[in-house]
Design a protein around this motif. Structure first.
Motif, mmCIF file in Angstrom:
data_model
loop_
_atom_site.group_PDB
_atom_site.id
_atom_site.type_symbol
_atom_site.label_atom_id
_atom_site.label_comp_id
_atom_site.label_asym_id
_atom_site.label_seq_id
_atom_site.Cartn_x
_atom_site.Cartn_y
_atom_site.Cartn_z
ATOM 1 N N ASP A 2 -11.644 2.529 7.199
ATOM 2 C CA ASP A 2 -11.628 3.035 5.822
ATOM 3 C C ASP A 2 -12.257 4.421 5.687
ATOM 4 O O ASP A 2 -12.141 5.042 4.631
ATOM 5 C CB ASP A 2 -12.375 2.064 4.899
ATOM 6 C CG ASP A 2 -11.675 0.723 4.782
ATOM 7 O OD1 ASP A 2 -10.439 0.717 4.804
ATOM 8 O OD2 ASP A 2 -12.370 -0.315 4.696
ATOM 9 N N ASP A 58 -8.328 5.471 -1.296
ATOM 10 C CA ASP A 58 -9.037 4.276 -1.759
ATOM 11 C C ASP A 58 -9.741 4.526 -3.088
ATOM 12 O O ASP A 58 -9.776 3.659 -3.965
ATOM 13 C CB ASP A 58 -10.055 3.822 -0.700
ATOM 14 C CG ASP A 58 -9.379 3.250 0.535
ATOM 15 O OD1 ASP A 58 -8.166 2.988 0.466
ATOM 16 O OD2 ASP A 58 -10.060 3.069 1.561
ATOM 17 N N ASP A 106 0.815 -1.222 0.000
ATOM 18 C CA ASP A 106 0.000 0.000 0.000
ATOM 19 C C ASP A 106 0.844 1.265 0.000
ATOM 20 O O ASP A 106 0.380 2.312 0.447
ATOM 21 C CB ASP A 106 -0.919 0.023 1.233
ATOM 22 C CG ASP A 106 -2.167 -0.810 1.034
ATOM 23 O OD1 ASP A 106 -2.295 -1.422 -0.044
ATOM 24 O OD2 ASP A 106 -2.999 -0.855 1.948
ATOM 25 N N GLY A 137 -8.781 2.396 -6.498
ATOM 26 C CA GLY A 137 -9.790 1.393 -6.806
ATOM 27 C C GLY A 137 -10.142 0.447 -5.680
ATOM 28 O O GLY A 137 -10.586 -0.676 -5.934
ATOM 29 N N ILE A 138 -9.954 0.867 -4.419
ATOM 30 C CA ILE A 138 -10.358 0.044 -3.283
ATOM 31 C C ILE A 138 -11.825 0.330 -3.000
ATOM 32 O O ILE A 138 -12.186 1.431 -2.577
ATOM 33 C CB ILE A 138 -9.500 0.347 -2.030
ATOM 34 C CG1 ILE A 138 -8.021 0.142 -2.349
ATOM 35 C CG2 ILE A 138 -9.942 -0.533 -0.881
ATOM 36 C CD1 ILE A 138 -7.633 -1.259 -2.718
ATOM 37 N N ARG A 139 -12.691 -0.668 -3.230
ATOM 38 C CA ARG A 139 -14.132 -0.465 -3.093
ATOM 39 C C ARG A 139 -14.575 -0.734 -1.656
ATOM 40 O O ARG A 139 -15.276 -1.703 -1.367
ATOM 41 C CB ARG A 139 -14.879 -1.373 -4.060
ATOM 42 C CG ARG A 139 -14.521 -1.162 -5.522
ATOM 43 C CD ARG A 139 -14.914 0.203 -6.018
ATOM 44 N NE ARG A 139 -16.368 0.371 -5.988
ATOM 45 C CZ ARG A 139 -16.990 1.520 -6.206
ATOM 46 N NH1 ARG A 139 -16.280 2.615 -6.450
ATOM 47 N NH2 ARG A 139 -18.294 1.584 -6.194
ATOM 48 N N SER A 140 -14.168 0.125 -0.745
ATOM 49 C CA SER A 140 -14.579 -0.014 0.651
ATOM 50 C C SER A 140 -16.023 0.443 0.813
ATOM 51 O O SER A 140 -16.604 1.075 -0.069
ATOM 52 C CB SER A 140 -13.659 0.817 1.552
ATOM 53 O OG SER A 140 -13.832 2.203 1.285
ATOM 54 N N ASN A 167 -0.891 -8.629 -3.474
ATOM 55 C CA ASN A 167 -1.524 -8.282 -4.748
ATOM 56 C C ASN A 167 -1.202 -9.336 -5.808
ATOM 57 O O ASN A 167 -0.326 -9.160 -6.648
ATOM 58 C CB ASN A 167 -1.056 -6.903 -5.206
ATOM 59 C CG ASN A 167 -1.894 -6.362 -6.345
ATOM 60 O OD1 ASN A 167 -2.948 -6.913 -6.669
ATOM 61 N ND2 ASN A 167 -1.437 -5.293 -6.967
ATOM 62 N N LYS A 175 -8.606 -7.122 0.533
ATOM 63 C CA LYS A 175 -8.993 -5.805 1.044
ATOM 64 C C LYS A 175 -9.721 -4.978 -0.006
ATOM 65 O O LYS A 175 -10.363 -3.980 0.312
ATOM 66 C CB LYS A 175 -7.769 -5.049 1.558
ATOM 67 C CG LYS A 175 -6.781 -4.618 0.478
ATOM 68 C CD LYS A 175 -5.642 -3.811 1.072
ATOM 69 C CE LYS A 175 -6.129 -2.534 1.694
ATOM 70 N NZ LYS A 175 -5.075 -1.750 2.320
ATOM 71 N N ARG A 176 -9.613 -5.390 -1.292
ATOM 72 C CA ARG A 176 -10.330 -4.678 -2.352
ATOM 73 C C ARG A 176 -11.837 -4.858 -2.244
ATOM 74 O O ARG A 176 -12.597 -4.065 -2.789
ATOM 75 C CB ARG A 176 -9.865 -5.183 -3.723
ATOM 76 C CG ARG A 176 -8.419 -4.879 -4.064
ATOM 77 C CD ARG A 176 -8.055 -5.492 -5.399
ATOM 78 N NE ARG A 176 -8.160 -6.945 -5.352
ATOM 79 C CZ ARG A 176 -8.048 -7.748 -6.411
ATOM 80 N NH1 ARG A 176 -7.852 -7.219 -7.613
ATOM 81 N NH2 ARG A 176 -8.143 -9.062 -6.283
ATOM 82 N N ARG A 192 -5.561 -10.280 -2.434
ATOM 83 C CA ARG A 192 -5.746 -8.859 -2.080
ATOM 84 C C ARG A 192 -7.225 -8.614 -1.754
ATOM 85 O O ARG A 192 -7.927 -7.811 -2.379
ATOM 86 C CB ARG A 192 -5.286 -7.921 -3.183
ATOM 87 C CG ARG A 192 -5.186 -6.454 -2.710
ATOM 88 C CD ARG A 192 -4.285 -5.634 -3.593
ATOM 89 N NE ARG A 192 -4.279 -4.228 -3.265
ATOM 90 C CZ ARG A 192 -3.579 -3.662 -2.270
ATOM 91 N NH1 ARG A 192 -2.850 -4.424 -1.475
ATOM 92 N NH2 ARG A 192 -3.632 -2.382 -2.056
#
Length: 392
Positions: free
Chosen positions: A289, A296, A159, A300-303, A222, A229-230, A227
């Motif tokens: 988050d 994010d 990260d 592109g992290i879809r939290s 990744n 967390k995505r 991964r």
């Protein structure tokens, strides 16, 4: 070196003028410059032999972290690897501070308190509190802390770019640690954790370390299909599995079965601790988050905070915790022991009131205020582990 940033003309390196308004990577000198969100400045050379010339003298830029938001640039004259004995104490202090931030201390404190709390759930009589008990607790704590550093360190390794936006004070994001240094720390602590778990010979402890390792790796690394967390729901389940299930049950069984040699029993306090911390772990997974929504979105992290919005997720977290406190008050009120009733009911009422008052005062438009509230949630997490042994 601080005075070098007070004038309009600062440092000349390979024909490049380094000023407050002209900070970038120079192709000849290799000076790496990063401006974080608070407009403070990070500077370090790309290679060890990249030196900056100023007034005919050679300097090597060295990053010196003062606190989480403000950075100053200092310089040491001479060779980059030479240490001034007068600055040895400061160098050691800076190194310890960098490792302290790398280890994510709020997770370290949470791990220690959780293991201590659930370990005392296995104590049935006063004679159980013996050197044998404390040895078993120490084994569990040390092995778990090593695995904790592996997990949080691995997350930072993958990260780095996100943390430059969300958490520029972390050592990898700021450049205090190189990627090689991060890999060395993460690899060594994972090996030491498994080594200690193996020589202790406790099956519950070794299984706890193994499952934590697998979930922590799948959460961050990744590679295809991982991964996790995505994906908001999967990420929350990973944190819940480690913080709520593994910590409560595995470390309890480590003391109950391995240390005391008793059969596995799922007692009322253990069931309560597991259920309550399931709620709390979901809240931590969601809340962490909220202040990181900017980075994010970029990567592109879809939290849940990205998809539902910060305000909605914030009040979902508060509501879940209030529900958990209500259940805890009910459980405490049904205890057959008067002292347990008083402590557990009164303690959870106080925590619920404090949480509500703090939530109402948070400015949801301020990242600093949300981050502060997130750390306050961790303090409530610590407080709960102090109350759990009193629930009978």
């Amino acid at each position: 070196m601080e005075s070098l940033f007070s004038g309009s003309s600062l440092v000349s390196a390979g024909g490049f003028r380094l000023t407050k308004k002209n900070l970038k990577v120079h192709p000849l000198s290799g000076i790496r410059v990063l401006r974080c969100r608070s407009c403070d400045i990070l500077v370090r050379p790309r290679f060890r032999d990249n030196l900056v010339r100023c007034n005919g003298k050679r300097f090597s830029p060295v990053l010196c972290l003062k606190n989480k938001k403000r950075f100053l640039v200092h310089a040491t004259e001479g060779q980059p690897e030479a240490y001034d004995p007068k600055n040895l104490r400061e160098s050691v202090r800076n190194s310890l501070d960098a490792f302290y931030r790398f280890s994510r201390p709020h997770t370290v404190i949470g791990t220690v308190l959780s293991i201590l709390s659930v370990s005392f759930l296995a104590v049935e009589k006063l004679s159980d509190i013996s050197p044998l008990f404390f040895t078993g607790v120490l084994e569990a704590v040390v092995a778990a802390l090593m695995m904790n550093i592996y997990i949080v360190g691995l997350n930072q390794l993958y990260d780095v770019d996100i943390d430059k936006v969300n958490k520029p004070y972390l050592p990898l994001a700021s450049g205090e640690y190189s990627i090689k240094t991060g890999i060395a720390i993460v690899a060594s602590f994972s090996v030491m954790s498994f080594w200690l778990g193996w020589i202790v010979g406790s099956l519950p402890l070794f299984l706890a370390l193994s499952v934590s390792f697998l979930l922590g790796t799948a959460y961050s690394i990744n590679v295809p299909l991982l991964r996790w967390k995505r994906f908001a729901l999967v990420a929350a389940m990973c944190i819940l599995a480690v913080r709520a299930v593994i910590v409560q049950i595995a470390f309890y069984l480590h003391i109950q079965c391995h240390v005391f040699g008793r059969p596995a029993l799922f007692t009322r306090p253990l069931i309560f601790a597991t259920a309550f911390m399931s709620f709390f772990s979901v809240v931590i997974a969601l809340f962490k988050d909220i202040p990181d929504i900017e980075g994010d979105k970029i990567f592109g992290i879809r939290s849940f905070s990205v998809t539902l919005g910060q305000k909605r997720v914030f009040w979902i977290c508060v509501s879940l915790l209030q529900m958990a406190y209500a259940v805890a008050i009910l459980v405490g009120a049904t205890s057959p022991f008067l002292w347990s009733k008083v402590i557990s009911v009164l303690g959870h009422v106080i925590l619920a009131v404090i949480l509500w008052a703090r939530a109402k005062s948070v400015d949801l438009s301020s990242k600093a205020a949300i981050t502060s509230c997130y750390m306050f949630i961790w303090k409530l997490f610590y407080a709960e582990y102090l109350l759990i042994p009193f629930v009978k």
